[in-house]
Design an enzyme around this catalytic site. Sequence first.
Site, PDB file in Angstrom:
ATOM      1  N   LEU A  94       0.996  -1.136   0.023  1.00 32.43           N
ATOM      2  CA  LEU A  94      -0.130  -0.064   0.036  1.00 32.43           C
ATOM      3  C   LEU A  94       0.775   1.400   0.272  1.00 32.43           C
ATOM      4  O   LEU A  94       2.092   1.314   0.520  1.00 32.43           O
ATOM      5  CB  LEU A  94      -0.701  -0.092   1.168  1.00 32.43           C
ATOM      6  CG  LEU A  94      -1.908  -1.119   1.440  1.00 32.43           C
ATOM      7  CD1 LEU A  94      -2.656  -0.862   2.791  1.00 32.43           C
ATOM      8  CD2 LEU A  94      -2.935  -1.133   0.203  1.00 32.43           C
ATOM      9  N   ASP A  95       0.363   2.230  -0.546  1.00 42.03           N
ATOM     10  CA  ASP A  95       1.107   3.420  -0.487  1.00 42.03           C
ATOM     11  C   ASP A  95       1.214   4.007   0.830  1.00 42.03           C
ATOM     12  O   ASP A  95       0.271   3.796   1.588  1.00 42.03           O
ATOM     13  CB  ASP A  95       0.250   4.635  -1.343  1.00 42.03           C
ATOM     14  CG  ASP A  95       0.536   4.152  -3.135  1.00 42.03           C
ATOM     15  OD1 ASP A  95       1.457   3.355  -3.355  1.00 42.03           O
ATOM     16  OD2 ASP A  95      -0.205   4.821  -3.810  1.00 42.03           O
ATOM     17  N   ARG A  96       2.129   4.994   1.078  1.00 43.01           N
ATOM     18  CA  ARG A  96       2.497   5.424   2.525  1.00 43.01           C
ATOM     19  C   ARG A  96       1.087   6.197   2.630  1.00 43.01           C
ATOM     20  O   ARG A  96       0.267   7.101   1.633  1.00 43.01           O
ATOM     21  CB  ARG A  96       3.527   6.429   2.384  1.00 43.01           C
ATOM     22  CG  ARG A  96       3.611   7.267   3.740  1.00 43.01           C
ATOM     23  CD  ARG A  96       4.868   8.129   3.557  1.00 43.01           C
ATOM     24  NE  ARG A  96       5.875   7.426   4.213  1.00 43.01           N
ATOM     25  CZ  ARG A  96       7.076   7.896   4.398  1.00 43.01           C
ATOM     26  NH1 ARG A  96       7.385   9.392   4.108  1.00 43.01           N
ATOM     27  NH2 ARG A  96       8.130   7.217   4.862  1.00 43.01           N
TER      28      ARG A  96
END
Length: 208
Positions: A9-11
């Site tokens: 997942l993206d930050r």
Amino acid sequence: LPIRYLHRLDRDTTGLVMFCKCALLQPYFDYMIASKKIKKTYLAIIQGHLPKREMTIDLPIGQDRHSKNKMCISKTGKDALTHFKEIKTKGNYTLVKCQIETGRKHQIRVHLNHLHHPIIGDTLYGKTSSMIKRMALHAYCLEFIHPLTYQTIKIECLLPFEKVSYYGNFFEFTSIPIYTLSIKRYFYTFIYFMCIIMISSLLMIIFI
């Protein structure tokens, strides 16, 4: 044996991530992801409203030559397909369900930004928001075929409480059912995985 993650997942993105605890099943899940047989659904709050209640964006995504941290729509990029569906609106904001067919970096964020409706709190493709301290993107649902029982497993994760506190009744949507695995299914899944672990251990003892 090491526990392996199957995707990232993206930050600042919250929600579900799949991990594989059995090395023997890693190739199966890698194949499922590569063949687009694991469905990943996200919820996002965007600025403004979608042009249509339901729409699909099929535009390739590549590296932004002006910024090493950003991606952009590019003719020379990799194929990227995202389905969007409006869930609820409040003022100038919309809660959107996003289902991705591919797993490109920043895919949902880039496609929404291309529509000129960036995710609120996304400082890379949009701007900061006084309504939330981070990006309003949540990995809501994972759906896949169990490798042993061949049953469809659908796991859903509620929105974080901190987001609910920011938006109040904005998140009181009932059109998305919350699915939980039954205790019986948990039990059978546990037994199957224990059998796999025991078989793996025996094979290691025999061949080492």
